[in-house]
Design a protein around this motif. Sequence first.
Motif, PDB file in Angstrom:
ATOM      1  N   ILE A  37      45.514  34.415  42.564  1.00  0.00           N
ATOM      2  CA  ILE A  37      46.347  34.751  43.724  1.00  0.00           C
ATOM      3  C   ILE A  37      47.647  33.954  43.698  1.00  0.00           C
ATOM      4  O   ILE A  37      48.733  34.486  43.968  1.00  0.00           O
ATOM      5  CB  ILE A  37      45.568  34.499  45.024  1.00  0.00           C
ATOM      6  CG1 ILE A  37      44.403  35.480  45.142  1.00  0.00           C
ATOM      7  CG2 ILE A  37      46.487  34.619  46.240  1.00  0.00           C
ATOM      8  CD1 ILE A  37      43.482  35.188  46.300  1.00  0.00           C
ATOM      9  N   LEU A 154      45.492  41.862  38.734  1.00  0.00           N
ATOM     10  CA  LEU A 154      45.118  41.738  40.143  1.00  0.00           C
ATOM     11  C   LEU A 154      46.071  42.539  41.032  1.00  0.00           C
ATOM     12  O   LEU A 154      45.635  43.235  41.961  1.00  0.00           O
ATOM     13  CB  LEU A 154      45.120  40.264  40.557  1.00  0.00           C
ATOM     14  CG  LEU A 154      44.043  39.372  39.962  1.00  0.00           C
ATOM     15  CD1 LEU A 154      44.208  37.939  40.454  1.00  0.00           C
ATOM     16  CD2 LEU A 154      42.648  39.880  40.315  1.00  0.00           C
ATOM     17  N   ILE A 155      47.359  42.435  40.754  1.00  0.00           N
ATOM     18  CA  ILE A 155      48.345  43.177  41.555  1.00  0.00           C
ATOM     19  C   ILE A 155      48.130  44.682  41.411  1.00  0.00           C
ATOM     20  O   ILE A 155      48.104  45.434  42.409  1.00  0.00           O
ATOM     21  CB  ILE A 155      49.775  42.788  41.124  1.00  0.00           C
ATOM     22  CG1 ILE A 155      50.049  41.322  41.473  1.00  0.00           C
ATOM     23  CG2 ILE A 155      50.806  43.697  41.787  1.00  0.00           C
ATOM     24  CD1 ILE A 155      51.358  40.796  40.908  1.00  0.00           C
ATOM     25  N   ALA A 157      45.457  46.418  40.443  1.00  0.00           N
ATOM     26  CA  ALA A 157      44.202  46.920  41.004  1.00  0.00           C
ATOM     27  C   ALA A 157      44.226  46.917  42.526  1.00  0.00           C
ATOM     28  O   ALA A 157      43.746  47.855  43.166  1.00  0.00           O
ATOM     29  CB  ALA A 157      43.037  46.071  40.497  1.00  0.00           C
ATOM     30  N   THR A 158      44.808  45.867  43.121  1.00  0.00           N
ATOM     31  CA  THR A 158      44.834  45.766  44.574  1.00  0.00           C
ATOM     32  C   THR A 158      45.706  46.836  45.211  1.00  0.00           C
ATOM     33  O   THR A 158      45.400  47.334  46.295  1.00  0.00           O
ATOM     34  CB  THR A 158      45.325  44.365  44.995  1.00  0.00           C
ATOM     35  OG1 THR A 158      44.496  43.367  44.394  1.00  0.00           O
ATOM     36  CG2 THR A 158      45.269  44.202  46.506  1.00  0.00           C
ATOM     37  N   ILE A 159      46.807  47.204  44.563  1.00  0.00           N
ATOM     38  CA  ILE A 159      47.715  48.195  45.127  1.00  0.00           C
ATOM     39  C   ILE A 159      47.319  49.617  44.721  1.00  0.00           C
ATOM     40  O   ILE A 159      47.465  50.563  45.505  1.00  0.00           O
ATOM     41  CB  ILE A 159      49.160  47.898  44.692  1.00  0.00           C
ATOM     42  CG1 ILE A 159      49.598  46.522  45.243  1.00  0.00           C
ATOM     43  CG2 ILE A 159      50.116  48.975  45.178  1.00  0.00           C
ATOM     44  CD1 ILE A 159      50.975  46.100  44.809  1.00  0.00           C
ATOM     45  N   ALA A 212      41.837  48.137  49.361  1.00  0.00           N
ATOM     46  CA  ALA A 212      42.594  46.993  48.849  1.00  0.00           C
ATOM     47  C   ALA A 212      41.664  45.845  48.491  1.00  0.00           C
ATOM     48  O   ALA A 212      41.830  45.192  47.449  1.00  0.00           O
ATOM     49  CB  ALA A 212      43.619  46.549  49.893  1.00  0.00           C
ATOM     50  N   VAL A 213      40.664  45.589  49.343  1.00  0.00           N
ATOM     51  CA  VAL A 213      39.688  44.532  49.042  1.00  0.00           C
ATOM     52  C   VAL A 213      38.891  44.879  47.793  1.00  0.00           C
ATOM     53  O   VAL A 213      38.680  44.028  46.908  1.00  0.00           O
ATOM     54  CB  VAL A 213      38.758  44.313  50.250  1.00  0.00           C
ATOM     55  CG1 VAL A 213      37.659  43.298  49.911  1.00  0.00           C
ATOM     56  CG2 VAL A 213      39.550  43.844  51.463  1.00  0.00           C
ATOM     57  N   GLY A 215      39.802  46.806  45.344  1.00  0.00           N
ATOM     58  CA  GLY A 215      40.663  46.711  44.176  1.00  0.00           C
ATOM     59  C   GLY A 215      40.803  45.278  43.693  1.00  0.00           C
ATOM     60  O   GLY A 215      40.782  45.015  42.483  1.00  0.00           O
ATOM     61  N   PHE A 216      40.960  44.354  44.639  1.00  0.00           N
ATOM     62  CA  PHE A 216      41.044  42.945  44.252  1.00  0.00           C
ATOM     63  C   PHE A 216      39.750  42.490  43.585  1.00  0.00           C
ATOM     64  O   PHE A 216      39.777  41.753  42.585  1.00  0.00           O
ATOM     65  CB  PHE A 216      41.333  42.082  45.477  1.00  0.00           C
ATOM     66  CG  PHE A 216      41.386  40.612  45.186  1.00  0.00           C
ATOM     67  CD1 PHE A 216      42.505  40.046  44.594  1.00  0.00           C
ATOM     68  CD2 PHE A 216      40.309  39.790  45.475  1.00  0.00           C
ATOM     69  CE1 PHE A 216      42.561  38.697  44.308  1.00  0.00           C
ATOM     70  CE2 PHE A 216      40.346  38.436  45.195  1.00  0.00           C
ATOM     71  CZ  PHE A 216      41.469  37.894  44.607  1.00  0.00           C
TER      72      PHE A 216
END
Length: 265
Positions: A37, A154-155, A157-159, A212-213, A215-216
């Motif tokens: 993060i 991480l970016i 997958a989260t978006i 979003a969770v 994906g992270f």
Amino acid sequence: MASLSQVLLGPVAALGRATRDALASVGRVARFAGQGIAAALTPPWYPRQILSQFLSVGFYSLPVVGLTAWFTGAALALNIYSGGDRFNASTVMPQIVALGITRELGPVLAALMLAGRVASAMASEIGAMRATEQVDAMVTLSTDPRRYLIAPRLIAATISLPLLTLITDIIGIAGGMQVSHYLIDLAPGIYVTNTVDFITAWDVESGLIKAAVFGFIIGLMGCFHGDNAKGGARGVGRATTSAMVSAAVLILASDYLLTSVFARP
């Protein structure tokens, strides 16, 4: 011959070791997540890597996510028709399909598809780089692997997963609409009107927050297990399997926790 104390304390000691190992694993994941993060939120960033991961995670996952969404919406409509017809309640099919897809099935199924496709791919790619010492070479060249390898994934997958979830919602509702048209001869215009009138913004927003969770979690598990892969090709294979399984389990567990929070009045 084992003493009585050893026989009695043996299971307790085994339970203590298992608990210690589990807590240590949680600590390693939490530390890795914190580092990832921090790398994702602070410069320097690598736009080309981020864009590449967006294509890999999001765009290339559209076919499997779209097919899953359509068949899920169609199957859900069939089950609602079969059960609702017993109580003369089959006309509420559009509302139930829309609610089930947007709040629960859309984000969860999209996440599980990505857990199988993306988390395993991330783990195998980073694990292979770790096994062939490419990660060590990056450190030698003064390139932070956390920023170059972990943060873009991480970016992305989260978006990407919330965007895929929106597409899943639309395709899933369309699948239910097609089935309802043939089963109960419900006109598509009426189906869409009933759906729009019934569904609320929070139904969609809660599903996107979940996505979003999820994906992270997918990015984190793929990167974590890949970065900790050991033992050559066999270790990379184990990391790939562990990433997929752990991501799926955490998705379902976090889905329950988030649903219990969102469902409160």
